[in-house]
Design an enzyme around this catalytic site. Structure first.
Site, PDB file in Angstrom:
ATOM      1  N   HIS A  13       0.840  -1.197   0.000  1.00  0.00           N
ATOM      2  CA  HIS A  13       0.000   0.000   0.000  1.00  0.00           C
ATOM      3  C   HIS A  13       0.875   1.247   0.000  1.00  0.00           C
ATOM      4  CE1 HIS A  13      -2.949  -3.018   1.531  1.00  0.00           C
ATOM      5  NE2 HIS A  13      -3.784  -2.301   0.791  1.00  0.00           N
TER       6      HIS A  13
ATOM      7  N   HIS B  23       1.043   1.648  -5.671  1.00  0.00           N
ATOM      8  CA  HIS B  23      -0.321   1.112  -5.651  1.00  0.00           C
ATOM      9  C   HIS B  23      -1.319   2.222  -5.965  1.00  0.00           C
ATOM     10  CE1 HIS B  23      -4.041  -0.723  -4.350  1.00  0.00           C
ATOM     11  NE2 HIS B  23      -4.159   0.153  -3.360  1.00  0.00           N
TER      12      HIS B  23
END
EC number: 3.1.4.35
Length: 1110
Positions: free
Chosen positions: A707, A711
């Site tokens: 994350h 991303h």
């Protein structure tokens, strides 16, 4: 205050001598009405109500036709017969000439003229008769005249007349009386005019008395009991009792004392003093209030009666030593006989004392008959007095609750001003408890900056190092005093004095007796109720008396504590206004004030601390904003960089990958998406502001494994592809496209690599701040923080309405990335699609569509090509495993399967479940409505097949991950081909029937004796039989996996010997008549040296052997 001994007997009004006999000697009017002596004061009794109703009736009739007094008398007789009770002041019809109950019609038809009526009354009666006949002949005309032409005043009086015809009820605790008490002052009861003014009733008092004197003793006694039975005004009740007792016993005057004080310090207070039958209630109350008489139990005649509960009947007062003649000497009145009797409640406790003086009927003393009548009547009066006191207490309690509610409201209204709050509390306490002065001392609570810094640098889970203010049992009084030092003093004096706030010095605190008493209370934590300050100071040697206590008589001092029961101040009341000590009731009420004062102080301090924390937060945000914003050099460089076309970045494709892009290229790709959507020119976004914002967003992503910024880039690119390639931009406005791209880039800002459940389990500050969608709310707040930073607001040119709209879109889109929100919205979206919805312009439908698009973009890695997808999946799994390790370490709990590093082999199976539950249903329904995004659905299907195939191979015993981290793809395991595997012993089992038939003759055996794992099916199993490392076993599994795929083995296994264990053959009986159902079993051993048979098997022979087994 009147001298105590002088109040024990005597009278004060020389003009009001025993002269009631003159009025008693007058002839009584025939038919004197039975009534109560309540006419002495116009209270809420039947007498007053009847008088008012009679006047209302007369006024109503007169307004219609000029009614005479005779009609008024007849109407009164009708009221008397209806109510079956006496009404004053009109005399009843003589018994010798009973008159039937008149009807309303008979009032108008009556033409009889009674004696004493004037000629004008006779003329008015004739007019009434004439009008009555007209009404009887033409009732319709009369009704029409009433409804159409009657004056409003006449109709109003007629309505009052009709209402007055209803039977009266006995007086009770009416709402009027209750509201009268509610509107009274907390300290001085303000009586209503009806209770205090008896001017209208005084004129009828002689008639009432004459009527009562005409009754026999039994009727008079019952009538006077009815008079006081339902009276709840304590002043009116006491006045009635004294007047009625004078009528019953022919006493000249009387006094009534009520018991007050604590069980250990009881005294009598003269409620009404020297009341004659002619004394008005208002005068009696005023005189008693102006000069309050206090008699301790056991002092004087009344005090002795209260002490002993025994009646005292004195025939000659001047011969009794207990009598004090000072009042007689002052007033000129001579007291002869005294009858003093206790008033008790139902439990036998003294609640008052009644005293009557001198007879008016010529007798010189009170006889036994008078004593018995007095005792019987006071028995009923005791019930009435207790009821009135209970009612007064309930009203006071109501007033107290209202004041406390106002104080509670003030706590929130004045929470930013401690001085105003404490002053308001002191003012309410002074007025309710009727005291002269009120003070509040505040204790130093160590709120200085030094202690604050000490608190900040304290290590976690370490005992507090600062000196405590807890009072230890072994501490001396001086040591305890040193732990509680007053820093602020609030003082409130008389009614017209303003409150003062000061910071007393140590010298002032040590020399003030009041401050020392407050210090004593703060040190001990005990409430002190001092009746005599001088005596109390003498008993406490540690407190020095000063001159200021000369005017101080009583003190009520109470500690103020906070929620932790720590003394934070002391509240002090000084001197009751009436000079009596503070009672237990006062202490109870004051305790409530102390509690509210503590709440107010605590709340104010909390508010001040909150303000300080908010200021610190602003400073922290300013610092964070500075460090979170991209530097000027980076911004200028990106501004000057050339931005390639979208095709060069492959932005239009659903197979986009960022693996080959450097960090600067990722920012350029984002800029190209904004430029390609024409957002920069459409919303007048300064190009340098956009570049700085993109760089700042990238800077605020943490370097976690999945994350992260890349991303966010992939999610934004998928949204761009769905809008452009998927042709979904036709359903969106430009403002919504701007909001969606911003939301995609910011949807995981400051992600910590842990999910919402972890934040909740660890009770992190984020979980406390946001109870639902914890991380998503934090991501949005970070987005707002960056936008609010200087030089980063890309929405600065928007109108206020557009700004609110785009921020709403960003917030909703970011929160939609929480899968919990996805599951809540999914059914509603599916229902719209199944119903053939094609118009997505409604607000709710547009919100649903944007939420589904955000989820589709967030999980779009599942639709990437396999060489990209399985790498991303390993990054996700590695981040999850890190969280699982934290849960084991910090929470000492077993993580779920997808976060348990020990169950990493189950990842393919979990990936298949994730695709089936979330991804495929979402992409399928989106493709049904928007067919241009079909590549997402097809890519997901292809990856599902790959994950399913890998899951099946894992179930066969193959390990697809050979180390704790999974950053390497499966294909990279081929690098181990040149390594030699040594000391491996494994068993390969197959259920090939043809092979079983070929080898059955030599190794056949009974199926019942075959191990179950050899009969379980056609599968390859690996079994460790020695000290074999996990990496080695994984490499071997990989080799067999490649062999099963038909590819050439990449690891040269040096199988030196292949043989069948003779021990196994000996232990496995065979039967030529039965087929070998268990399959062939071969034991192979690999060694670096030659085998015992000296036969070397090369790589090709090894491969042929494995292929034949498989």
């Amino acid at each position: 205050m009147t001298d105590v001994s002088a109040a024990a007997g005597g009278a004060t009004a020389p003009a009001e001598t025993a002269a009631t006999s003159s009025s008693a000697s007058k002839p009584l009017t025939n038919g004197a009405n039975k009534t109560s002596t309540a006419m002495a004061a116009p209270t809420a009794t039947p007498t007053t109500a009847a008088t008012a109703s009679g006047a209302a009736e007369a006024g109503a009739i007169t307004s219609v036709a000029g009614i005479s007094n005779q009609v008024k008398l007849e109407h009164h007789h009708h009221r008397q017969s209806n109510n079956n009770r006496p009404v004053a002041p009109y005399p009843p019809v003589p018994a010798a000439k009973p008159k039937p109950t008149p009807t309303p019609e008979s009032k108008f038809k009556s033409t009889s003229r009674e004696p004493g009526m004037s000629s004008s009354s006779s003329s008015a009666q004739q007019d009434v008769d004439e009008v009555a006949r007209l009404f009887e002949e033409k009732p319709e005309a009369f009704e029409k005249w009433l409804t159409e032409r009657a004056p409003p005043e006449a109709l109003s009086r007629l309505q009052e007349f009709i209402e007055s015809r209803k039977p009266l009820k006995r007086p009770s605790v009416t709402s009027d009386l209750f509201q009268q008490w509610m509107s009274a002052s907390p300290t001085v009861q303000q009586k209503s005019p009806r209770s205090l003014s008896n001017s209208s009733a005084s004129s009828t008092l002689p008639e009432c008395r004459r009527h009562l004197m005409d009754l026999d003793e039994g009727e008079l006694f019952m009538e006077l009991i009815r008079d006081v039975a339902n009276e709840l005004d304590i002043d009116v009740l006491c006045h009635k009792i004294l007047v009625n007792v004078g009528l019953l016993t022919h006493a000249d005057r009387g006094s009534l004392f009520l018991a007050k004080g604590t069980p250990h310090n009881k005294y009598l207070v003269a409620k009404l003093f020297d009341v004659t039958q002619k004394t008005a209630l208002k005068d009696a109350v005023t005189r008693a209030s102006a000069e309050e008489i206090i008699i301790p139990f056991g002092i004087g005649i009344a005090g002795m009666v209260a002490q002993t509960k025994q009646m005292i009947n004195i025939k000659e007062a001047y011969k009794d030593a207990r009598f004090n003649c000072e009042i007689d000497l002052k007033t000129g009145y001579k007291t002869n006989a005294i009858l003093c009797m206790p008033i008790c409640n139902y439990e036998g406790d003294i609640i008052g004392v009644a005293q009557i003086i001198n007879k008016t009927n010529g007798c010189m003393e009170f006889d036994e008959h008078d004593v018995e009548i007095f005792r019987r009547y006071l028995t009923f009066c005791g019930i009435g007095i207790q009821n009135a006191q209970l009612f007064e207490m309930s009203v006071q309690e109501y007033r107290r609750n209202q004041i406390l509610l106002n104080l509670a409201r003030s706590i929130f209204e004045e929470q930013n001003n401690l001085e105003c709050l404490v002053t308001k509390i002191m003012t309410e306490a002074r007025e309710l408890l009727n005291c002269e002065r009120c003070s509040v001392f505040l204790v130093d609570l160590d709120c200085c900056e030094a202690s604050h810094l000490e608190k900040i640098i304290e290590k976690p889970n370490q005992p507090e190092q600062r000196p405590t203010r807890a009072i230890m049992p072994g501490d001396s009084f001086d040591e305890k005093k040193m732990r509680n030092r007053f820093t602020v003093l609030f003082e409130l004096g008389g009614e017209y004095q303003a409150a003062s706030v000061s910071r007393p010095s140590k010298t002032e605190l040590s020399t003030s007796t009041l401050a020392q008493i407050a210090q004593f209370v703060a040190t001990t934590g005990q409430t002190v109720n001092i009746c005599d300050v001088h005596e109390w100071v003498r008993d406490h040697n540690q407190i020095r008396a000063e001159s200021e206590i000369d005017s101080t008589q009583a003190i009520l001092c109470m500690p103020i504590v906070n929620a932790q029961k720590v003394v934070i101040g002391v509240a002090q009341l000084i001197n009751k206004a009436n000079g009596v000590p503070f009672t237990e009731s006062d202490a109870s009420i004051f305790e409530a004030f102390a509690i509210f004062c503590g709440l107010g102080i605590h709340n104010t301090q909390m508010y001040e601390n909150a303000c300080k924390l908010m200021a610190k937060q602003k400073v922290a945000l300013e610092c964070l904003s500075y460090h979170a914003t991209a530097s000027q050099d980076q911004t200028e460089k990106l501004t000057q960089d050339a931005i390639a076309e979208a095709e060069s970045y492959n932005l239009y494709s659903f197979t986009f990958t960022d693996f080959e892009l450097v960090d600067d290229d990722t920012c350029r790709a984002v800029l190209r998406m904004f430029l390609q959507c024409n957002l920069v020119s459409q919303f007048q976004i300064p190009y340098d502001v956009l570049c700085r914002w993109v760089l700042s967003v990238r800077k605020n992503y943490r370097p976690v494994k999945y994350h992260n910024w890349r991303h966010a880039l992939n999610v934004a690119q998928t949204m761009f592809a769905m809008l452009k390639t998927g042709k979904m931009e036709r359903f969106m406005t430009d403002l919504e496209i701007l909001g969606l791209l911003v939301a995609c880039l910011c949807h995981d800002l400051d992600h910590r690599g842990t999910n919402n459940a972890f934040q909740t389990k660890t009770e992190s500050p984020l979980a406390i701040l946001y109870t639902t969608s914890t991380m998503e709310h934090h991501h949005f707040d970070q987005c707002v923080m960056i936008l609010n930073s200087e030089g980063n607001n890309i929405f600065q040119a928007l109108s206020p309405e557009d700004y609110r709209s785009v921020m709403k879109t960003v917030e909703s889109a970011i929160l939609s990335t929480d899968l919990a929100m996805y599951f809540k919205k999914r059914n509603a979206f599916l229902e719209l699609v199944e119903n053939g919805e094609f118009d997505w312009q409604g607000e709710e439908k547009k919100d649903l569509l944007c939420g589904m698009m955000m989820t589709a973009c967030d999980v779009s890695a599942i639709a990437k090509p396999w060489e990209v997808q399985h790498k991303v999946a390993k990054l996700v799994a590695d981040e999850f495993f890190d969280q699982g390790d934290l849960e084991k370490l910090q929470l000492n709990t077993q993580p779920v399967a997808m976060m348990d590093r020990e169950r990493k082999d189950e990842l393919p199976k979990m990936q298949v479940g994730f695709i089936d539950v979330i991804c495929l249903p979402l992409y399928r329904v989106l493709c049904d409505t928007f067919p241009w995004i079909t590549p997402l659905y097809e890519g997901t299907l292809e990856n599902r097949r790959n994950w399913q195939d890998l899951a099946e191979k894992v179930e066969m015993g193959l390990t697809w991950i050979d180390h704790d981290t999974i950053d390497k793809p499966v294909e990279e395991f081929a690098g181990c081909a040149d390594e030699e595997i040594k000391d491996i012993e494994f068993t390969v089992t197959t259920l090939n029937c043809n092979q079983q038939a070929q080898h059955g003759a030599g190794a056949g055996g009974d199926d019942s004796h075959t191990p179950e794992h050899q009969r379980s099916g056609s599968r390859l199993s690996m079994k460790k039989t020695g000290a074999l490392g996990k990496a080695v076993r994984s490499k071997l599994s990989k080799t067999l996996y490649n062999s099963m795929d038909g590819s050439k083995p990449k690891t040269s296994l040096k199988l030196l010997e292949s043989h069948v264990s003779e021990d196994m053959d000996d232990k496995s009986p065979t039967s030529p008549s039965q087929p070998h159902a268990g399959g062939s079993v071969g034991r192979m051993s690999a060694s670096s040296s030659t085998s015992s048979a000296g036969t070397v098997v090369d790589k090709s022979k090894k491969r042929s052997k494995l292929c034949s087994l498989l």
